[in-house]
Design an enzyme around this catalytic site. Structure first.
Site, short mmCIF file in Angstrom:
data_model
loop_
_atom_site.label_atom_id
_atom_site.label_comp_id
_atom_site.label_asym_id
_atom_site.label_seq_id
_atom_site.Cartn_x
_atom_site.Cartn_y
_atom_site.Cartn_z
N ASP A 17 0.83 -1.01 0.22
CA ASP A 17 0.38 -0.21 -0.07
C ASP A 17 0.76 0.98 -0.05
OD1 ASP A 17 -2.36 1.61 0.03
OD2 ASP A 17 -1.95 1.87 2.56
N SER A 18 0.59 2.66 -1.00
CA SER A 18 0.83 3.36 -0.76
C SER A 18 1.21 3.79 0.53
CB SER A 18 -0.25 4.85 -0.88
OG SER A 18 -1.01 4.44 -0.21
N GLY A 77 -3.16 8.81 -3.92
CA GLY A 77 -4.42 9.72 -4.31
C GLY A 77 -4.92 10.40 -5.27
N CYS A 99 -4.29 -1.26 -1.87
CA CYS A 99 -3.43 0.18 -2.44
C CYS A 99 -4.75 -0.01 -3.54
CB CYS A 99 -3.11 0.49 -2.59
SG CYS A 99 -2.57 1.84 -3.09
N GLU A 122 -3.51 8.91 8.34
CA GLU A 122 -2.18 8.93 8.04
C GLU A 122 -1.15 9.58 9.57
OE1 GLU A 122 0.17 7.13 6.53
OE2 GLU A 122 -0.67 6.15 5.05
N CYS A 138 -11.08 2.36 -0.62
CA CYS A 138 -9.91 2.52 -0.17
C CYS A 138 -9.05 2.17 1.05
CB CYS A 138 -9.67 4.51 -0.57
SG CYS A 138 -7.33 5.00 -0.03
N THR A 139 -8.42 1.40 0.86
CA THR A 139 -7.72 0.42 2.08
C THR A 139 -7.55 1.35 3.71
OG1 THR A 139 -5.84 0.36 1.33
CG2 THR A 139 -7.28 -1.57 0.72
N HIS A 140 -7.26 2.83 3.12
CA HIS A 140 -6.91 3.80 4.64
C HIS A 140 -8.39 4.03 5.36
CE1 HIS A 140 -3.46 4.76 2.67
NE2 HIS A 140 -3.22 5.29 4.42
#
Lengths: 250, 250
Positions: A7-8, A40, A70, A150, A183-185
């Site tokens: 992932d990012s 993104g 991601c 984040e 979005c996996t976040h």
């Protein structure tokens, strides 16, 4: 058996958690591209370059399969990643996300139920979800959510106000439908979406990703037990000194 | 005469504007590292690497001087940038920012007046400003402001609420002092800081940067008139398809 998860940033950890629950005896390598997060808001060309670079790093660790955890990379860079990985099977999150949304839609009134796709700007502009889901789909970009997640603002007034900005109009208009966290976040802030979208069914792709591995050609190997290092996670961050506390705790 | 101006994103445009006002007959090359913005949440090692890479690109355009219009790079990577630039003079924003804060402090009660330094996480953690300004200095990191500014949320309820989170306690406690916007993105939201810090003197380094060039060895060349391309700006963005609207309009 060793699976790479990419992932990012820390979003893929939500997918990693589901994989570890489903396949506890597998060894994992997690790569978070903290040197370049967020993806993104970047261009497709840049996202493809960054994703291929990360795939190369993971390939060098000798993984047997790669999960692109991601949505931005899955939507825009899957072919570039597959080119790098060669024979190593690659699993993405778009197909499983679409599957999760369709399953929820069936429980929620069928094809007339609205699906609200929430994702980064690059994912939304790729229309990967819109094309796969067909009619009655709304695609909404939410570019500031990844930086806030984040930052660890998971239950912060600023986060709630930002989500309201992105989804408030849909919450007020029409009847509740399915909200797909593409979005996996975003599973990190599932509760905040529940608050902003009362009555909506909120789904994400993490469980469906595990299912797609279980149905694949590597399924048999995923169940094999033993090995002293099984279940362990090796963490790789491209900017190791810029890792959010949540990931360090995990 | 050709001057390079470098920032992680669109922040340096506030400095570029001041330079163009002061030296209208000079030619400018602006480099925004949109492929890697934001810098302020990355590690020192990563910031040094990215800054040196950008300096190399600007050096190749044949500039006669470089203005590092990014506080994060100025605080953490100035030596790495100077190594790349060799004989080409390099001007940073930390010295001018300190100068602007000191001048404001003199108008504001002298050394007992509080200076509130507002900057990215990396700039604050470098303590570049704290060390230079001495006593009665508060250093406050504001990591989400650059993403919001790049997003164009310059007068948005979410921006105002975020600023309140960062500076609200100082606005409520004690008497007003000097607030130094120690990030070249922040002048874009000067009005929002004025609203959050009533009575405070809000300063930034842009004018002081122009003064530092005017007092330097290249001062004579900056005033020379003529040349058909004079005053023009050549724009370079490392991710040209991911440039905020504000910069495209500029």
């Amino acid at each position: 058996m060793k699976i790479g998860v990419f992932d990012s940033g820390i979003g893929g950890i939500t997918v990693l958690g589901e994989l570890r629950r489903s396949f506890p005896s597998v060894e994992y390598v997690y790569l978070g591209d903290t040197a370049h997060v967020p993806y993104g808001t970047r261009s497709a060309a840049q996202i493809r370059q960054l994703s291929a670079d990360c795939a190369r790093v993971l390939k060098s660790t000798g993984i047997d399969a790669l999960v692109v955890a991601c949505n931005t990379s899955s939507s825009l860079a899957l072919d570039a990643i597959c080119d790098v990985m060669g024979e190593v099977p690659v699993f993405d999150v778009v197909g499983p996300g679409v599957e999760a949304a369709k399953a929820a839609r069936r429980k929620c009134g069928g094809s007339r139920a609205t699906v609200l796709v929430l994702a980064t700007r690059a994912t939304i502009r790729s229309h990967a979800y819109g094309k796969a889901l067909g009619a009655n789909v709304i695609e909404q970009e939410c570019p500031l959510l990844v930086p806030m997640i984040e930052e660890g603002w998971l239950d912060h007034p600023v986060l709630h106000r930002t989500i309201k900005e992105y989804v408030g109009a849909y919450a007020r208009a029409g009847r509740p439908g399915v909200a797909l966290l593409a979005c996996t976040h975003y599973p990190w802030i599932h509760a905040a979406f529940e608050r902003a979208l009362p009555g909506w069914m909120i789904v994400n792709s993490a469980q469906a990703v595990a299912r797609s591995l279980a149905r694949s050609g590597i399924a048999r190997k995923l169940r094999v037990r033993g090995k002293s290092r099984a279940g362990r996670v090796q963490w790789i961050f491209t900017d190791p000194d810029a890792v959010p506390a949540m990931a360090r705790d995990g």
